[in-house]
Enzyme design. Sequence first.
Site, PDB file in Angstrom:
ATOM      1  N   TYR A 190      38.708  39.109  46.537  1.00 46.90           N
ATOM      2  CA  TYR A 190      38.551  40.154  47.555  1.00 46.90           C
ATOM      3  C   TYR A 190      37.766  41.240  46.846  1.00 46.90           C
ATOM      4  O   TYR A 190      38.137  41.653  45.745  1.00 46.90           O
ATOM      5  CB  TYR A 190      39.886  40.763  48.007  1.00 46.90           C
ATOM      6  CG  TYR A 190      40.975  39.817  48.429  1.00 46.90           C
ATOM      7  CD1 TYR A 190      40.690  38.682  49.189  1.00 46.90           C
ATOM      8  CD2 TYR A 190      42.307  40.075  48.094  1.00 46.90           C
ATOM      9  CE1 TYR A 190      41.710  37.827  49.584  1.00 46.90           C
ATOM     10  CE2 TYR A 190      43.330  39.226  48.491  1.00 46.90           C
ATOM     11  CZ  TYR A 190      43.028  38.097  49.238  1.00 46.90           C
ATOM     12  OH  TYR A 190      44.036  37.254  49.619  1.00 46.90           O
ATOM     13  N   CYS A 236      39.859  44.166  45.437  1.00 45.64           N
ATOM     14  CA  CYS A 236      41.063  43.904  44.618  1.00 45.64           C
ATOM     15  C   CYS A 236      40.800  44.316  43.168  1.00 45.64           C
ATOM     16  O   CYS A 236      39.800  43.894  42.579  1.00 45.64           O
ATOM     17  CB  CYS A 236      41.419  42.424  44.751  1.00 45.64           C
ATOM     18  SG  CYS A 236      42.030  41.647  43.256  1.00 45.64           S
ATOM     19  N   PHE A 247      42.171  43.479  40.367  1.00 43.64           N
ATOM     20  CA  PHE A 247      42.167  42.372  39.396  1.00 43.64           C
ATOM     21  C   PHE A 247      40.829  41.612  39.443  1.00 43.64           C
ATOM     22  O   PHE A 247      40.317  41.178  38.424  1.00 43.64           O
ATOM     23  CB  PHE A 247      43.332  41.417  39.674  1.00 43.64           C
ATOM     24  CG  PHE A 247      44.685  42.056  39.434  1.00 43.64           C
ATOM     25  CD1 PHE A 247      45.130  42.327  38.147  1.00 43.64           C
ATOM     26  CD2 PHE A 247      45.507  42.398  40.497  1.00 43.64           C
ATOM     27  CE1 PHE A 247      46.371  42.922  37.917  1.00 43.64           C
ATOM     28  CE2 PHE A 247      46.750  42.995  40.279  1.00 43.64           C
ATOM     29  CZ  PHE A 247      47.173  43.249  38.984  1.00 43.64           C
ATOM     30  N   CYS A 248      40.285  41.476  40.661  1.00 45.84           N
ATOM     31  CA  CYS A 248      38.979  40.807  40.810  1.00 45.84           C
ATOM     32  C   CYS A 248      37.880  41.684  40.222  1.00 45.84           C
ATOM     33  O   CYS A 248      36.940  41.195  39.583  1.00 45.84           O
ATOM     34  CB  CYS A 248      38.686  40.540  42.287  1.00 45.84           C
ATOM     35  SG  CYS A 248      39.964  39.563  43.116  1.00 45.84           S
TER      36      CYS A 248
END
Length: 289
Positions: free
Chosen positions: A24, A27, A29-30
Site C-alpha cells: 500500500y 503503509c 512498512f512498505c
Amino acid sequence: RQRLREHSAAELPAGSLQLTLYQYKTCPFCSKVRAFLDYHGLPYEIVEVNPIMRKEIKFSSYRKVPILLANAGSPLQLNDSSVIISAIKTYLISRRNSLEEIVSFYPPVKTVTEKGKEVLEYENKYWLMLDEKETKRVYPVKEVRVEEMKWRKWADDWLVHLISPNVYRTPKEALASFDYIVREGKFGTLEGLFAKYVGAVAMFFVSKRLKKRHQLRDDVREDLYEAVNEWVKAVGKNRLFMGGKQPNLADLAVYGVLRVMEGLEAFDDMMLHTNVQPWYQRMEEVIQK
C-alpha cells in the site's frame, strides 16, 4: 572510496535480481522497503494492493504487506519489512550464499500475544548474515552494529505506532489522510468514496484505541515530537547520518516511516516543532541521487 566500491558491487546482481513489491503506498512498512531499494539503486516493480479485497496477494498465505517477490535464479517470497531489508542487504554484500539460503536464516516463529492472538515473528530480523571479514567492512566497530539494530527496532516498535494516532488525530485530519490514501491507493470510484468516508470515521476511532494501547498522551503530537527529537539527538551534531557520511539501515527505516506523513498536517507540524528537517532533507537528497 569504500562507499563507491560497495555500491558498484551492490549493482552487480541487479540485472539478475528481479524484484516485485506488493504494497500500500501509504503503509510505513512498505515505505521503509522502498527507501531501502531506492537508496541502493535496485530496480523493482510495484503492485499496489487493494486494501479491502487484497486479491493481488491471493497467491500468498501471508496476508500482510509488504511482500517482496525476488527472483535471483529461482522465485522467492520475502515477508516482513525488516526481514526483506536485512536479507537483501546481506545478499548485496555477501556473494557466498544464494538469496534462498540467506532467507532461511530468518525463520518465521509463531508466538501468542498477551491477548491470546497468534502472530508470526521473524528470528534475527535486524541481523545481517555476514562472515567476519564482511562484518568488519560494514561495521568497523561493534557499537556501530549495535546502534543500527537498536534504532531499526525502535522504528518498528515505537515510531510506527505514532503515525496512525497522529494522521487520524481529528475528524478533519482523518478525512484528509483518507483523501490521500484513496488518491494514492488502488480503489474503484465507488469503493474509493466509500473507503474515504467510512474509513476516515473508522480510523478516527481506531486511532483513539491505538492511543490508549500505546499509552500516548492526550495530545499525540507531543509523543511524535519527542520521538523525532530523540532520533535527531541520537544521530548527533557531528554526523550527517547515523551511518556517518552515508545513511545506514536505521536512517533508511526512520526516514521511510516518517515519509508516509508527507502532505499531511502531522508532517508540517513535525517539521515546525522538531529539529528533524536538516537530516530529513539530506536523506531526501541522497535517496534521489
